[in-house]
Design a protein around this motif. Structure first.
Motif, mmCIF file in Angstrom:
data_model
loop_
_atom_site.group_PDB
_atom_site.id
_atom_site.type_symbol
_atom_site.label_atom_id
_atom_site.label_comp_id
_atom_site.label_asym_id
_atom_site.label_seq_id
_atom_site.Cartn_x
_atom_site.Cartn_y
_atom_site.Cartn_z
ATOM 1 N N LEU A 220 0.820 -1.222 0.000
ATOM 2 C CA LEU A 220 0.000 0.000 0.000
ATOM 3 C C LEU A 220 0.850 1.266 0.000
ATOM 4 O O LEU A 220 0.361 2.340 -0.363
ATOM 5 C CB LEU A 220 -0.941 -0.007 1.213
ATOM 6 C CG LEU A 220 -2.086 -1.019 1.129
ATOM 7 C CD1 LEU A 220 -2.745 -1.206 2.491
ATOM 8 C CD2 LEU A 220 -3.112 -0.589 0.091
ATOM 9 N N ALA A 221 2.117 1.115 0.420
ATOM 10 C CA ALA A 221 2.986 2.301 0.449
ATOM 11 C C ALA A 221 3.639 2.552 -0.908
ATOM 12 O O ALA A 221 4.294 3.575 -1.113
ATOM 13 C CB ALA A 221 4.064 2.125 1.519
ATOM 14 N N ALA A 222 3.465 1.638 -1.860
ATOM 15 C CA ALA A 222 4.077 1.832 -3.185
ATOM 16 C C ALA A 222 3.466 3.071 -3.845
ATOM 17 O O ALA A 222 2.320 3.451 -3.579
ATOM 18 C CB ALA A 222 3.860 0.597 -4.061
ATOM 19 N N GLU A 223 4.271 3.662 -4.730
ATOM 20 C CA GLU A 223 3.870 4.919 -5.374
ATOM 21 C C GLU A 223 2.540 4.792 -6.117
ATOM 22 O O GLU A 223 2.354 3.813 -6.868
ATOM 23 C CB GLU A 223 4.961 5.317 -6.377
ATOM 24 C CG GLU A 223 5.351 6.760 -6.229
ATOM 25 C CD GLU A 223 6.518 7.090 -7.130
ATOM 26 O OE1 GLU A 223 6.476 8.143 -7.760
ATOM 27 O OE2 GLU A 223 7.445 6.275 -7.209
ATOM 28 N N GLU A 224 1.672 5.738 -5.920
ATOM 29 C CA GLU A 224 0.391 5.830 -6.654
ATOM 30 C C GLU A 224 -0.612 4.743 -6.286
ATOM 31 O O GLU A 224 -1.629 4.592 -6.955
ATOM 32 C CB GLU A 224 0.615 5.807 -8.174
ATOM 33 C CG GLU A 224 1.393 6.988 -8.721
ATOM 34 C CD GLU A 224 0.496 8.203 -8.967
ATOM 35 O OE1 GLU A 224 -0.687 8.188 -8.564
ATOM 36 O OE2 GLU A 224 1.003 9.190 -9.536
ATOM 37 N N SER A 236 -12.261 -13.977 5.248
ATOM 38 C CA SER A 236 -12.556 -13.998 6.684
ATOM 39 C C SER A 236 -12.363 -12.589 7.214
ATOM 40 O O SER A 236 -11.478 -11.853 6.751
ATOM 41 C CB SER A 236 -11.660 -14.995 7.432
ATOM 42 O OG SER A 236 -10.446 -14.374 7.788
ATOM 43 N N ALA A 237 -13.209 -12.223 8.158
ATOM 44 C CA ALA A 237 -13.134 -10.868 8.720
ATOM 45 C C ALA A 237 -11.765 -10.666 9.343
ATOM 46 O O ALA A 237 -11.164 -9.597 9.204
ATOM 47 C CB ALA A 237 -14.236 -10.677 9.756
ATOM 48 N N GLU A 238 -11.245 -11.705 9.974
ATOM 49 C CA GLU A 238 -9.970 -11.555 10.673
ATOM 50 C C GLU A 238 -8.840 -11.169 9.700
ATOM 51 O O GLU A 238 -8.111 -10.208 9.936
ATOM 52 C CB GLU A 238 -9.639 -12.866 11.387
ATOM 53 C CG GLU A 238 -8.575 -12.692 12.432
ATOM 54 C CD GLU A 238 -7.929 -14.009 12.801
ATOM 55 O OE1 GLU A 238 -8.380 -15.067 12.324
ATOM 56 O OE2 GLU A 238 -6.944 -13.945 13.557
ATOM 57 N N SER A 239 -8.714 -11.906 8.596
ATOM 58 C CA SER A 239 -7.597 -11.586 7.692
ATOM 59 C C SER A 239 -7.870 -10.287 6.928
ATOM 60 O O SER A 239 -6.953 -9.488 6.702
ATOM 61 C CB SER A 239 -7.290 -12.742 6.740
ATOM 62 O OG SER A 239 -8.415 -13.039 5.963
ATOM 63 N N PHE A 240 -9.124 -10.042 6.563
ATOM 64 C CA PHE A 240 -9.435 -8.806 5.829
ATOM 65 C C PHE A 240 -9.180 -7.587 6.723
ATOM 66 O O PHE A 240 -8.617 -6.579 6.288
ATOM 67 C CB PHE A 240 -10.882 -8.856 5.345
ATOM 68 C CG PHE A 240 -11.220 -7.836 4.289
ATOM 69 C CD1 PHE A 240 -10.365 -7.568 3.232
ATOM 70 C CD2 PHE A 240 -12.428 -7.151 4.340
ATOM 71 C CE1 PHE A 240 -10.692 -6.631 2.239
ATOM 72 C CE2 PHE A 240 -12.767 -6.212 3.369
ATOM 73 C CZ PHE A 240 -11.891 -5.943 2.325
ATOM 74 N N LEU A 241 -9.567 -7.706 7.982
ATOM 75 C CA LEU A 241 -9.365 -6.568 8.888
ATOM 76 C C LEU A 241 -7.878 -6.300 9.115
ATOM 77 O O LEU A 241 -7.480 -5.154 9.310
ATOM 78 C CB LEU A 241 -10.080 -6.814 10.221
ATOM 79 C CG LEU A 241 -11.611 -6.625 10.133
ATOM 80 C CD1 LEU A 241 -12.304 -7.138 11.386
ATOM 81 C CD2 LEU A 241 -11.967 -5.160 9.884
ATOM 82 N N GLY A 242 -7.055 -7.354 9.036
ATOM 83 C CA GLY A 242 -5.609 -7.146 9.143
ATOM 84 C C GLY A 242 -5.127 -6.207 8.052
ATOM 85 O O GLY A 242 -4.287 -5.326 8.290
ATOM 86 N N ILE A 243 -5.671 -6.378 6.854
ATOM 87 C CA ILE A 243 -5.282 -5.519 5.719
ATOM 88 C C ILE A 243 -5.837 -4.095 5.916
ATOM 89 O O ILE A 243 -5.158 -3.103 5.665
ATOM 90 C CB ILE A 243 -5.793 -6.137 4.403
ATOM 91 C CG1 ILE A 243 -5.083 -7.475 4.162
ATOM 92 C CG2 ILE A 243 -5.602 -5.185 3.226
ATOM 93 C CD1 ILE A 243 -5.678 -8.327 3.057
ATOM 94 N N ILE A 244 -7.054 -4.020 6.382
ATOM 95 C CA ILE A 244 -7.679 -2.698 6.594
ATOM 96 C C ILE A 244 -6.920 -1.918 7.679
ATOM 97 O O ILE A 244 -6.670 -0.710 7.541
ATOM 98 C CB ILE A 244 -9.177 -2.872 6.975
ATOM 99 C CG1 ILE A 244 -9.924 -3.530 5.801
ATOM 100 C CG2 ILE A 244 -9.808 -1.531 7.343
ATOM 101 C CD1 ILE A 244 -11.291 -4.071 6.172
ATOM 102 N N ILE A 245 -6.516 -2.617 8.704
ATOM 103 C CA ILE A 245 -5.749 -1.957 9.778
ATOM 104 C C ILE A 245 -4.399 -1.482 9.228
ATOM 105 O O ILE A 245 -3.953 -0.372 9.504
ATOM 106 C CB ILE A 245 -5.578 -2.908 10.992
ATOM 107 C CG1 ILE A 245 -6.928 -3.068 11.693
ATOM 108 C CG2 ILE A 245 -4.515 -2.391 11.969
ATOM 109 C CD1 ILE A 245 -7.019 -4.216 12.676
ATOM 110 N N ALA A 246 -3.770 -2.321 8.396
ATOM 111 C CA ALA A 246 -2.488 -1.909 7.780
ATOM 112 C C ALA A 246 -2.696 -0.650 6.934
ATOM 113 O O ALA A 246 -1.863 0.261 6.941
ATOM 114 C CB ALA A 246 -1.933 -3.035 6.917
ATOM 115 N N ALA A 247 -3.822 -0.579 6.235
ATOM 116 C CA ALA A 247 -4.114 0.607 5.415
ATOM 117 C C ALA A 247 -4.307 1.832 6.307
ATOM 118 O O ALA A 247 -3.830 2.935 5.991
ATOM 119 C CB ALA A 247 -5.355 0.362 4.561
#
Ligand code: PEP
Length: 253
Positions: A220-224, A236-247
């Motif tokens: 997500l930190a990559a350019e553009e 699964s909510a657990e793995s998806f939320l991991g990505i959302i939290i990272a965002a």
């Protein structure tokens, strides 16, 4: 205007009503994660029920027909999807292009129909491994954009691009951060050529292909990169939320 990162789950052909619990959990957690715009695209059969269960996140479809209705057994129109509660649809996913022979012109026609029905669209583009190895990744993606994107008066609000290298989908492999940045910059240039210098800078370009909690922050930190289209890890909510939290953390950094 800088937009929140957009994290979209593509559930593909997964999910019965038992999956509604995952949608509920994602929706509930999103209340705290306001720095991120979250959406899921469940199979057609779950769109209405998911919309009723989830108030905060976006709900979308994974495809639509290019006509409003008619003798097209097994197909579904954008008007029907909107009526069922979908606010957007994914179009031109590589699995649709490969399994259903969808061409750029089909994707564009579907996009026109979805926009006319009042839905937003996420248009997927991406090269195969063979095309990348042949040094053609950028030209292939540029051509796909030209052929697949519909005319639109308000593209920054209504159209999102998802760059999904075909060889990275569901494989656990991802391009380098430099390659993602380079492709996203090339996509931005195409958007300027298609939609003009006023709208194109505000259009979101998502990366998709084996995004998971462990690599999300870096990707997500990559350019553009304005967010992610997530397949397997959105189920699964657990793995998806991991990505959302990272965002959300990327936004805070
Ligand atoms: C996708 O199919 O849109 C996708 C990105 O899948 P995955 O995350 O499983 O690679």
């Amino acid at each position: 205007m800088a937009k929140r990162p957009y994290i979209v789950g593509n559930w593909k052909m997964h999910g019965t009503r038992a999956m509604l619990a995952e949608a509920r959990a994602i929706d509930r957690a999103s209340e705290r994660l306001i720095k991120v715009e979250v959406a899921v695209a469940p199979p057609f059969t779950l769109i209405h029920a998911t919309r009723k269960e989830a108030n905060l996140i976006g709900i979308g479809a994974q495809d639509c027909h290019n006509l409003e209705g008619g003798a097209h057994t097994g197909d579904i129109s954008a008007v029907m999807l909107k009526d069922a509660g979908a606010g957007f649809t994914i179009l031109g996913h590589s699995e649709r292009r490969a399994n259903h022979g969808e061409k750029d012109a089909d994707v564009r026609a579907k996009g026109e129909a979805a926009l006319a029905a009042g839905m937003n669209i996420i248009v997927c583009v991406g090269e195969t491994e063979q095309q990348r190895d042949a040094g053609k990744a950028t030209s292939v993606v540029t051509k796909m954009l030209k052929g697949s994107l519909p005319q639109c008066d308000d593209p920054a609000e209504r159209i999102t691009i998802a760059y999904e290298p075909v060889w990275a989908i569901g494989t656990g492999r991802t391009p380098t951060i430099e390659d993602i940045g380079d492709m996203h910059k090339a996509i931005r240039e195409s958007l300027v050529a298609i939609y003009g210098e006023d709208a194109a800078p505000d259009m979101r370009i998502l990366y998709g292909g084996s995004v998971k909690r462990e690599n999300a922050a870096e990707l997500l930190a990559a350019e553009e990169v304005g967010g992610a289209l997530v397949g397997g890890a959105s189920l699964s909510a657990e793995s998806f939320l991991g990505i959302i939290i990272a965002a959300a953390e990327t936004e805070e950094a």
